[in-house]
Every structure is written in structure tokens, then in C-alpha cells.
Motif scaffolding. Structure first.
Motif, mmCIF file in Angstrom:
data_model
loop_
_atom_site.group_PDB
_atom_site.id
_atom_site.type_symbol
_atom_site.label_atom_id
_atom_site.label_comp_id
_atom_site.label_asym_id
_atom_site.label_seq_id
_atom_site.Cartn_x
_atom_site.Cartn_y
_atom_site.Cartn_z
ATOM 1 N N ARG A 132 17.353 -4.790 7.746
ATOM 2 C CA ARG A 132 17.374 -4.215 6.219
ATOM 3 C C ARG A 132 16.335 -2.985 6.284
ATOM 4 O O ARG A 132 15.141 -3.170 6.712
ATOM 5 C CB ARG A 132 17.064 -5.300 5.217
ATOM 6 C CG ARG A 132 17.030 -4.873 3.800
ATOM 7 C CD ARG A 132 16.826 -6.265 3.069
ATOM 8 N NE ARG A 132 16.557 -5.735 1.667
ATOM 9 C CZ ARG A 132 16.254 -6.746 0.699
ATOM 10 N NH1 ARG A 132 16.288 -7.872 0.829
ATOM 11 N NH2 ARG A 132 16.196 -6.426 -0.475
ATOM 12 N N SER B 160 0.946 -1.102 0.072
ATOM 13 C CA SER B 160 -0.141 0.036 0.042
ATOM 14 C C SER B 160 0.826 1.045 0.080
ATOM 15 O O SER B 160 1.962 1.109 0.566
ATOM 16 C CB SER B 160 -0.898 -0.113 1.386
ATOM 17 O OG SER B 160 -0.295 -0.006 2.520
ATOM 18 N N ASN C 208 19.523 -3.259 -1.900
ATOM 19 C CA ASN C 208 19.180 -4.622 -2.052
ATOM 20 C C ASN C 208 20.283 -5.647 -2.465
ATOM 21 O O ASN C 208 20.181 -6.820 -2.829
ATOM 22 C CB ASN C 208 18.022 -4.759 -2.986
ATOM 23 C CG ASN C 208 16.776 -3.895 -2.467
ATOM 24 O OD1 ASN C 208 16.559 -3.742 -1.479
ATOM 25 N ND2 ASN C 208 16.079 -4.039 -3.697
ATOM 26 N N GLY D 145 7.559 -10.392 8.697
ATOM 27 C CA GLY D 145 8.090 -10.029 7.434
ATOM 28 C C GLY D 145 9.120 -9.265 7.256
ATOM 29 O O GLY D 145 9.760 -9.165 6.166
ATOM 30 N N ALA D 146 9.733 -8.570 8.140
ATOM 31 C CA ALA D 146 10.969 -7.884 8.279
ATOM 32 C C ALA D 146 12.101 -8.623 8.083
ATOM 33 O O ALA D 146 12.183 -9.699 8.567
ATOM 34 C CB ALA D 146 11.112 -7.093 9.750
ATOM 35 N N VAL D 147 13.054 -8.101 7.269
ATOM 36 C CA VAL D 147 14.118 -8.907 6.684
ATOM 37 C C VAL D 147 15.234 -8.234 7.517
ATOM 38 O O VAL D 147 15.662 -7.077 7.860
ATOM 39 C CB VAL D 147 14.559 -8.681 5.214
ATOM 40 C CG1 VAL D 147 15.809 -9.467 4.698
ATOM 41 C CG2 VAL D 147 13.316 -9.169 4.510
ATOM 42 N N LEU E 108 14.189 -0.834 3.864
ATOM 43 C CA LEU E 108 13.635 -0.727 2.615
ATOM 44 C C LEU E 108 12.798 0.495 2.315
ATOM 45 O O LEU E 108 12.217 0.650 3.296
ATOM 46 C CB LEU E 108 13.025 -2.031 2.332
ATOM 47 C CG LEU E 108 13.642 -3.458 2.219
ATOM 48 C CD1 LEU E 108 12.598 -4.396 2.299
ATOM 49 C CD2 LEU E 108 14.256 -3.216 1.019
ATOM 50 N N PRO E 109 12.982 0.887 1.118
ATOM 51 C CA PRO E 109 11.939 2.130 0.995
ATOM 52 C C PRO E 109 10.751 1.602 0.949
ATOM 53 O O PRO E 109 10.266 0.592 0.911
ATOM 54 C CB PRO E 109 12.517 2.514 -0.575
ATOM 55 C CG PRO E 109 13.118 1.242 -1.293
ATOM 56 C CD PRO E 109 13.910 0.481 0.008
ATOM 57 N N ARG E 110 9.856 2.646 1.140
ATOM 58 C CA ARG E 110 8.261 2.342 1.342
ATOM 59 C C ARG E 110 7.667 2.234 -0.157
ATOM 60 O O ARG E 110 8.406 2.688 -0.939
ATOM 61 C CB ARG E 110 7.791 3.477 2.052
ATOM 62 C CG ARG E 110 8.088 3.430 3.766
ATOM 63 C CD ARG E 110 7.522 4.485 4.373
ATOM 64 N NE ARG E 110 7.734 4.259 5.909
ATOM 65 C CZ ARG E 110 7.428 3.469 6.819
ATOM 66 N NH1 ARG E 110 6.413 2.719 6.287
ATOM 67 N NH2 ARG E 110 7.749 3.159 8.079
ATOM 68 N N TRP E 111 6.625 1.342 -0.047
ATOM 69 C CA TRP E 111 5.979 1.401 -1.203
ATOM 70 C C TRP E 111 5.550 2.833 -1.823
ATOM 71 O O TRP E 111 5.077 3.573 -0.925
ATOM 72 C CB TRP E 111 4.659 0.487 -1.289
ATOM 73 C CG TRP E 111 4.979 -0.747 -0.882
ATOM 74 C CD1 TRP E 111 4.748 -1.714 0.463
ATOM 75 C CD2 TRP E 111 5.531 -1.733 -1.605
ATOM 76 N NE1 TRP E 111 5.013 -3.062 0.300
ATOM 77 C CE2 TRP E 111 5.675 -3.429 -1.198
ATOM 78 C CE3 TRP E 111 6.096 -2.072 -2.946
ATOM 79 C CZ2 TRP E 111 6.339 -4.366 -1.679
ATOM 80 C CZ3 TRP E 111 6.538 -3.117 -3.593
ATOM 81 C CH2 TRP E 111 6.555 -4.102 -2.796
ATOM 82 N N THR E 112 5.606 2.870 -3.105
ATOM 83 C CA THR E 112 5.275 4.225 -3.778
ATOM 84 C C THR E 112 4.072 3.731 -4.643
ATOM 85 O O THR E 112 3.724 2.413 -5.059
ATOM 86 C CB THR E 112 6.339 4.801 -4.415
ATOM 87 O OG1 THR E 112 6.746 4.004 -5.589
ATOM 88 C CG2 THR E 112 7.488 5.289 -3.570
ATOM 89 N N LYS F 124 7.918 -1.846 2.971
ATOM 90 C CA LYS F 124 8.144 -3.095 2.255
ATOM 91 C C LYS F 124 8.616 -4.522 3.238
ATOM 92 O O LYS F 124 9.780 -3.987 3.952
ATOM 93 C CB LYS F 124 9.415 -2.923 0.954
ATOM 94 C CG LYS F 124 8.799 -2.093 -0.111
ATOM 95 C CD LYS F 124 9.865 -1.998 -1.082
ATOM 96 C CE LYS F 124 9.330 -1.147 -2.091
ATOM 97 N NZ LYS F 124 10.737 -0.935 -3.459
ATOM 98 N N SER F 125 8.070 -5.567 3.072
ATOM 99 C CA SER F 125 8.487 -6.467 3.915
ATOM 100 C C SER F 125 8.022 -7.990 3.130
ATOM 101 O O SER F 125 7.419 -7.880 2.204
ATOM 102 C CB SER F 125 7.791 -6.573 5.226
ATOM 103 O OG SER F 125 6.665 -6.569 5.036
ATOM 104 N N ALA F 126 8.776 -8.961 3.535
ATOM 105 C CA ALA F 126 8.278 -10.378 2.968
ATOM 106 C C ALA F 126 6.997 -10.402 3.514
ATOM 107 O O ALA F 126 6.417 -9.831 4.457
ATOM 108 C CB ALA F 126 9.229 -11.102 3.498
ATOM 109 N N GLY G 95 3.398 2.164 2.911
ATOM 110 C CA GLY G 95 3.435 0.986 3.578
ATOM 111 C C GLY G 95 5.050 0.529 3.434
ATOM 112 O O GLY G 95 5.548 0.607 2.634
#
Lengths: 362, 182
Positions: free
Chosen positions: B154, A182, B58, B128-130, B156-160, A187-189, A185
Motif C-alpha cells: 500500500r 513526523s 484507503n 509497519g508497512a501495509v 500511503l501519502p506522507r505525513w503533512t 505513514k505506517s502501522a 515521514g
């Protein structure tokens, strides 16, 4: 018990847990159904290794069913699809929807080293398409997947999916949506699923013998989902099964008295695959007692014994030993329980349960 | 131990070239030694830069072929590393699925307490965090050697919106090409 079963003989073999678990059913006439998949230490799909040990070629596999997409059920499933060129492939209807496919493609963006259930389903879809067999067959409640008349060469058989109900599919989609990407939101597995809304329970009838493969289907409060929906259905075969692959690793969350009273014959043969994830260790002692009280013919594919850790640099091993709990190896060779009986059901089952499998005792 | 390691690694951020490559292969005669100038080896001058590289690109390292050092003040000799995914979070810690990056093919599960990770990373611990977990030897400026364990999440950038549009396009392509969902 050596060599493949005779043409008119039923075999059920339950493998697990390695990374995943699997059930193989001889449908008669040399054809097999495989539900789910697991891999052992070498990473090879364990059902293929087992069939090879019987001298059975992958071409003998008629059906591959992914009962659900969780890591502990489908590891190696993509390899199975590739290796079994004539197999029809089925999976839960919920996996056809954009909510799940979005998880499948977004997993690519994370570039993780380790595989997951969504990766495995993607691999299966791609392998099936690449082989020219089209797409997986989506299955749900009360659907006859296959039916073959008997002949001199084989007993008749039919395969039914008993779940998921439509309501369960919608519940699964709602869970997928909670993990969906979303805007803004993190990013994660994909997280570890908490429920088994969309698991596919199967009924396999070969000759006079019925087998109920419970997958991870659970009992939930809703009347139109899980085992409540299966038991209430008038669209499924009403025959009682002689064998139960106990659902969801024997957990109380998958227990329903109606399974034992309405779907099974008295004192059926039953097999449980254990599962340990985090602090959840199934079956619990109470589960063992409950199942053993329900039937004296219940087996566990692997006892609770722990397996050895991988060999590492001494300093690494020392560091791990100092932890409250060292890492627990997941790549273990799956346990096995094999049962055979004539398709006419006239004689008792013959059971082969080599170590580390054990019989459940009350 | 993690705090000790972080403190030691907080030295000069490495304008100097690494004075020595340390690889796990040196201590494992069963494995071939990897030349420091091989394409697999990454010249990274301090541990934070190496970890930042993972975050930014990544980038998944091949631990047997890579070592990192914080420069002349402290050196870390990598012996073992994992990629981890958080699967369940408790009050005092979390359970993670581990993929061995040192010996491919091994998967494990472990329970890790919050005190083992950096306070900066605690907010990242969600299902789910890596993260990456490294174990090795830390050599101090005085030459003493201690075992060290470091867990680094890790970022990670957020979803865009653009990411989401891309996902929708790839779902449509998958459905169109394979027939799934039709």
C-alpha cells in the motif's frame, strides 16, 4: 478442580497464548484481579470465558491491569473493561503521555482491517470513560494499588506494582517517539516493539501467600530500569513470593538471578507462557533448562505442538503448501495452568494443567 | 508467479467493460453468491485500477464479493486475500502479521521472501508497512488457468504538517474528554 475457589483459597490461572495472554488471581472473598487479556478462536476475551466456566460473574472482577500495550498481551482488554462493570483499571504510566496517545489517534488514519495493541488501549480508555468510571489509573514502581483487611469472609490482600521505574517510563517514551508521525515521514502501522521498558510487574499478597507476576519486564544494563530497579528498590514489599509468572515468556532477556534468589521462596511454583513472533520462539530450550533447574514446579501453558490451519479453497491451500513456510495460525485456543492453595499457605498447591499445558522438565 | 501475473495483467487497461464477474463465492457453495450489481461489488476494469483504488482511497475491499479482471486479455479470479503488516525485516525477506479479509476473524503470521514481491515495492518494506496479498486463478487469453499469488504494498501519502496538527488536536480532545494524561 471444579467450581470457584473457596473464599479463603488463592487461585492463579495463567491463560495463553491465544491472541495475547492473561493471568487471573483470586484475591479471596470471591474477588478477582486480571492482568492482561487474550482471545481464542471465537474472539471472546478468554478470561471471561474461564470465569464463566467457574460460574463467576464479571462483577466479581475488582482489578484489570494492562501490564503493557503490546499485541501479545492486551487483545480483548477493551472487551474486558466493558464487561467488568465494577473493575478498576490500571495501566503503565507511560501510556498516559502524549507520545503514546499520538500513536493511538494516528492509528485511526491508517484504516486498517486488523486490530493492534494501540487500538485495544484506545478501546479500553473509551469503554472506561463511557461507563462513568473515569480514566485508567497510571501505575509505576513501588505503588500499592489496593489493600483490604481480612475478615471472616476473606483473607487480607494487597496489590503492588513494582515497575516501571521513572527511568523506564522515559525510555519507553523515547521508543514511542521513534514511531511518531513526523512531517514528510511515511505513514505506517506501529512497528513491533523491541523492548519492554514500561511493563508493569505486580506483587499480589493474599493472606500468607505472595505471587509475583513478571509481565514482560526485562533485565537491561541500566541499574534504574527493569529487574535491576525492582531488586534495588527499598520501597516495595520485601516478602518472597511463592509463585512466579515467569517474565517475558521465559526469555534470557528477562532473566535475573536476583529474581530467584531475592524475590522468591525456594522451589516456587512458576508458569511460563510461550510466545512465537517471527523467528523468535520462546522459551528456547536453554530457557526451559534454566527455569527447570531453578524450580521443579514449573509449567508451560502450551506445548510446542502446532495447530491446524484454517480450511480454505483447495487452490489456496495448494499455493500455501508450496511455500517454504505456510502462514501460522494465531487464533488458537489458549492453554491453561491453574494453581490453588489455602491463603494461610499451610498446604501444597494443587495444580491443574490440562493438555496442551506441560510441566517443564530439566 | 507474481511476475507472470503482473505480465498478464499488463494488458489493455480496460476501456472495455468486464465481460464476466468472477467471485470466490462461485467456488464456495457454503457462501452466498453476490450479485455483480450489489453495492458491495465494485466495477473495476483492471487489476491495477483496483489496486490503485486501494492506494488512493484507503479502500479495503470485501474479497468474497469482489473480483477484478484486466479486461478481455486476462482475468483474475480472487479466492483469498489478506491485509498484512510488516513486523520484522531480514536480509532475504520479512515477517508479516496477516489479517484474513476472506474469512474475518482469522489472524496469521508468515515469512515472505523479497523475491515474492515486486522490485518496485522492495523499498516500501519497513516495519509497519501495509500490504495486500491475493491468491486466485489467472486465466490467460488462450484459456489456460494458473494459480497466482500477488503481493502489493500500500502506498500511503506522507505525513503533512496539517496531519500532525490534526493528531495533536485529537490527542488534546481525547485527554480533555476522558481525563487521561491529566
Amino acid at each position: 478442580m471444579t467450581g470457584p475457589p473457596a473464599a479463603h483459597e488463592i487461585e492463579v490461572t495463567v491463560l495463553g497464548p491465544g491472541l495475547g495472554e492473561s493471568v487471573l488471581v483470586h484475591l479471596g472473598g470471591g474477588e478477582w484481579l486480571i492482568a492482561d487479556c487474550c482471545v481464542g478462536r471465537g474472539g471472546t476475551a478468554a478470561p471471561l470465558v474461564y470465569l464463566a466456566s467457574l460460574g463467576v460473574a464479571p462483577q466479581a472482577v475488582r482489578w484489570l491491569v494492562a501490564t503493557h500495550w503490546h499485541d501479545d498481551h492486551v487483545r480483548g482488554f477493551g472487551d474486558l473493561v466493558e464487561a467488568c462493570p465494577d473493575a478498576r483499571v490500571a495501566h503503565a504510566a507511560a501510556l498516559e503521555h502524549d507520545e503514546f496517545l499520538g500513536l493511538v489517534v494516528s492509528a485511526e488514519d491508517l484504516m486498517l482491517a486488523g486490530p493492534s495493541g494501540v487500538d485495544e488501549m484506545r478501546k479500553a480508555i473509551e469503554a472506561l470513560h463511557a461507563s462513568g468510571r473515569g480514566r485508567p489509573i497510571p501505575v509505576g514502581a513501588d505503588k500499592r494499588l489496593d489493600q483490604v483487611a481480612g475478615s471472616a469472609d476473606r483473607p487480607p490482600f494487597e496489590v503492588w506494582s513494582l515497575s516501571p521505574s521513572d527511568a523506564a517510563v522515559y525510555a519507553a517514551l523515547a521508543e514511542f517517539a521513534t514511531w511518531a508521525a513526523s512531517p514528510g515521514g511515511a505513514k505506517s502501522a506501529v512497528g513491533r516493539p523491541r523492548r519492554n521498558h514500561s511493563a508493569v510487574a505486580l506483587l499480589v499478597r493474599v493472606g500468607a501467600v505472595c505471587l509475583l507476576l513478571g509481565a514482560d519486564l526485562e533485565t537491561v544494563a541500566a541499574a534504574d530500569q527493569g529487574w535491576n530497579a525492582v531488586l534495588a528498590s527499598t520501597g516495595r514489599p520485601q516478602a518472597r513470593s511463592h509463585f512466579l509468572k515467569v517474565p517475558h515468556h521465559g526469555s534470557i532477556t528477562a532473566h535475573h538471578e536476583g529474581i530467584w534468589s531475592d524475590l522468591l521462596v525456594g522451589s516456587p511454583h512458576a508458569v511460563v507462557t510461550p510466545m512465537r513472533q517471527g523467528r523468535v520462539d520462546l522459551p528456547r530450550e536453554a530457557d526451559v533448562q534454566r527455569i527447570a533447574a531453578a524450580t521443579s514446579n514449573a509449567w508451560l501453558t502450551r506445548s510446542r505442538s502446532t495447530s491446524a490451519s484454517p480450511k480454505r479453497h483447495k487452490a489456496v491451500e495448494r499455493t500455501l503448501r508450496e511455500r517454504p513456510q505456510p502462514p501460522r495460525l494465531l487464533n488458537v485456543e489458549p492453554g491453561r495452568v491453574t494453581l490453588r492453595c489455602p491463603a494461610d499457605g499451610t498446604t501444597d498447591w494443587v495444580v491443574d494443567a490440562p493438555d496442551p499445558a506441560v510441566r517443564l522438565m530439566a | 508467479m507474481a511476475d507472470t501475473m503482473r505480465a498478464a495483467l499488463a494488458g489493455p487497461s480496460g476501456t472495455e467493460a468486464c465481460d464476466q464477474w468472477w467471485t470466490a463465492a462461485e467456488s464456495r457453495p457454503d457462501q452466498a453468491r453476490v450479485p455483480a450489481d450489489s453495492s458491495a461489488a465494485q466495477t473495476v476494469r483492471d487489476a491495477d485500477a483496483w489496486l490503485a483504488k486501494i492506494d488512493a482511497e484507503n479502500y479495503v475491499v470485501e474479497p468474497r464479493k469482489v473480483a477484478f479482471t484486466s479486461g478481455p486479455q486476462a482475468r483474475f479470479r480472487l479466492l483469498q486475500s489478506w491485509e498484512g503488516r510488516v513486523v520484522e525485516v531480514f536480509d532475504e525477506g520479512f515477517v508479516a502479521h496477516l489479517v484474513d479479509l476472506t474469512t474475518p476473524g482469522i489472524e496469521e503470521e508468515v515469512e515472505i521472501e523479497f523475491e515474492e514481491i515486486s522490485p518496485d515495492d522492495e523499498s516500501l518494506v519497513v516495519p509497519g508497512a501495509v500490504f495486500y496479498w491475493s491468491i486466485g486463478y489467472l486465466r490467460s487469453p488462450s484459456g489456460s488457468r494458473t494459480r497466482a499469488s500477488e503481493i502489493r504494498f500500500r502506498r500511503l501519502p506522507r505525513w503533512t504538517r496539517q496531519d500532525l496538527d490534526g493528531i495533536a488536536e485529537r490527542v488534546a480532545e481525547l485527554k480533555s474528554r476522558t481525563g487521561i494524561g491529566g
